[in-house]
Scaffold this motif. Structure first.
Motif, short mmCIF file in Angstrom:
data_model
loop_
_atom_site.label_atom_id
_atom_site.label_comp_id
_atom_site.label_asym_id
_atom_site.label_seq_id
_atom_site.Cartn_x
_atom_site.Cartn_y
_atom_site.Cartn_z
N GLY A 173 41.42 44.63 33.87
CA GLY A 173 41.97 44.77 35.21
C GLY A 173 42.26 43.48 35.92
N ASP A 174 41.74 42.36 35.40
CA ASP A 174 42.02 41.06 36.02
C ASP A 174 43.41 40.58 35.63
N PRO A 175 44.07 39.79 36.51
CA PRO A 175 45.39 39.27 36.16
C PRO A 175 45.32 38.34 34.96
N ILE A 176 46.33 38.43 34.12
CA ILE A 176 46.47 37.50 33.00
C ILE A 176 47.43 36.40 33.46
N GLU A 177 46.94 35.19 33.53
CA GLU A 177 47.78 34.08 33.97
C GLU A 177 48.15 33.20 32.80
#
Length: 436
Positions: free
Chosen positions: A312-316
């Protein structure tokens, strides 16, 4: 795991098995973009024919047929699939019985039936009478290339799989206790649902670029050059079909003699992690496109992810770095090309629909420079080579030619209905990730 030989106390009769079938809907991982699957589950439920109040009996659920196949995407390896599920108890004793099977399966080829291990659970009998055991929902977890779940539920009333006749114990009715046996220590694996999972139908937005880029580097003594941030619409080829994504990208340069060290920055994340991603699993690279006086591409790459990424965390995408060795005198332009991300043995590529210029530089031809190269992905015959992106044990991913530039790959793993995961392309309205 607990299970195996049936544990039956007192006067329990030999186990009996009965089959039941029911229409089932299976929901693939939301990050896959695949539609729900309608099928039929056939289960054989085994339990003692009779037992006494106070007995703890072993119950098994054997899959005669799962409701869905392994899609035509990826072969599943041995011992990568684990089922868990729920049996409903009704009649003299009501409740739910947690069931779980071992992660044991043969290799499962693409487009072939799923092979699910037999699930077991232990049920303590608390009241006399008939206890009906009915198969209900179940979950299929696949551990590789990364942990994901497919959730299957009945779409019609299900007939009981078997019935246990529970007799009074010698000392009267048994004591109270939960009807749910369950098996401790089992896990359904990582959750496949992520808050930002979507099919990424947006993307083809305008480039928002002008014909010229940022600072021009001449002989004024300037050494650092900041490019213009440009919106780049990508058309992406993924294991589950074509996708679209738009991201702001900026190319900066630092002059070193006649060469330039390049840094490519992605200003926003365009994807959320579909599952927990281990560190050193994702490796990005890009072929920066040259124009103006110069021709060819410059390979830049970034490091693998240093930290694990939670579901669920953004992939940067990290900064991508490389060295540009000019192959021509004059004004040369640099535009975001295509960036490749290799992850867990898979590659997804995206090509810009437009190539907006981010940076313009005054260049002087260098020996072995880029201009006139054959579009090899290294700025024409190796004149521009990557210097950044410390390795993470993953293979290099250069482009084969200008016409087929390797691109912004947002794959974390090959999607399959019952396992694997692909980074999701988020619609523009959902890319609410702050700039670095």
């Amino acid at each position: 795991m607990l299970g195996g030989a049936g544990l039956v106390f007192g006067a329990a009769a030999p186990a009996q098995a009965a089959e039941t079938s029911y229409k089932t809907e299976c929901i693939p991982p939301s990050i896959s973009g695949l539609d729900p699957v309608q099928g039929t589950t056939i289960a054989a439920i085994t339990a003692p024919a009779t037992a006494k109040v106070g007995d703890t009996v072993n119950v098994t659920w054997k899959f005669i047929q799962g409701a869905s196949k392994n899609p035509d995407v990826l072969d599943l390896g041995e011992n990568t699939v684990q089922p868990t599920g729920t049996l409903k108890t009704a009649g003299a004793q009501t409740g739910e019985l947690a069931m779980s099977g071992p992660r044991e399966n043969p290799a499962i080829p693409k487009n072939s039936p799923m092979k699910l291990s037999t699930m077991t659970g232990k049920l303590k009998l608390t009241k006399p009478g008939e206890v009906k055991l009915t198969p209900d929902k179940y979950n299929i977890n696949v551990s590789k290339p990364m942990s994901t779940d497919t959730k299957c539920s009945p779409t019609e009333a299900v007939n009981p799989g078997t019935v246990i006749k529970v007799l009074e114990s010698a000392g009267g009715t048994g004591g109270s206790g939960g009807a749910i046996g369950g098996i401790p220590g089992t896990s359904t694996g990582g959750s496949s649902s992520s808050g930002g999972s979507s099919t990424g139908s947006s993307g083809s937005s305008s480039s928002g670029s002008s014909s010229s880029g940022g600072s021009s580097g001449g002989d004024s003594g300037q050494s650092d050059f900041t490019g213009k941030e440009v919106e780049v619409p990508y058309s992406c080829k993924t294991p589950i079909g074509d996708k679209s994504a738009t991201s702001p990208v900026q190319i900066n340069a630092k002059k070193d003699g006649g060469n330039f060290g390049l840094t490519v920055k992605f200003k926003k994340s365009v994807m959320d992690s579909p599952a927990d991603i281990p560190k050193d699993s994702v490796k990005p690279s890009m072929e920066v496109k040259l124009g103006g006086s110069d021709k060819g591409t410059v390979h830049v790459e970034g490091p693998t992810n240093k930290e694990a990424i939670k579901s669920g965390d953004p992939i940067e995408i990290p900064d991508l770095t490389g060295t540009y060795k000019p192959g021509a005198d004059g004004k040369s332009t640099l535009s975001p090309g295509v960036l490749t991300v290799k992850a867990l043995g898979t590659t997804t590529t995206c090509t810009p629909n437009k190539a907006p210029v981010s940076l313009e530089l005054d260049t002087s031809k260098q020996e072995g420079g880029a201009s006139g190269g054959g579009g090899t992905g290294s700025a024409g015959g190796g004149g521009s080579t990557a210097t950044g992106g410390a390795g993470g044990g993953l293979a290099e991913t250069g482009a084969s030619n200008d016409a087929a530039l390797r691109a912004l790959g947002l794959a974390a793993g090959t999607v399959i209905l019952l396992g694997g995961a692909v980074f999701t392309f988020l619609p523009k309205a959902r890319r609410a990730v702050s700039r670095r």
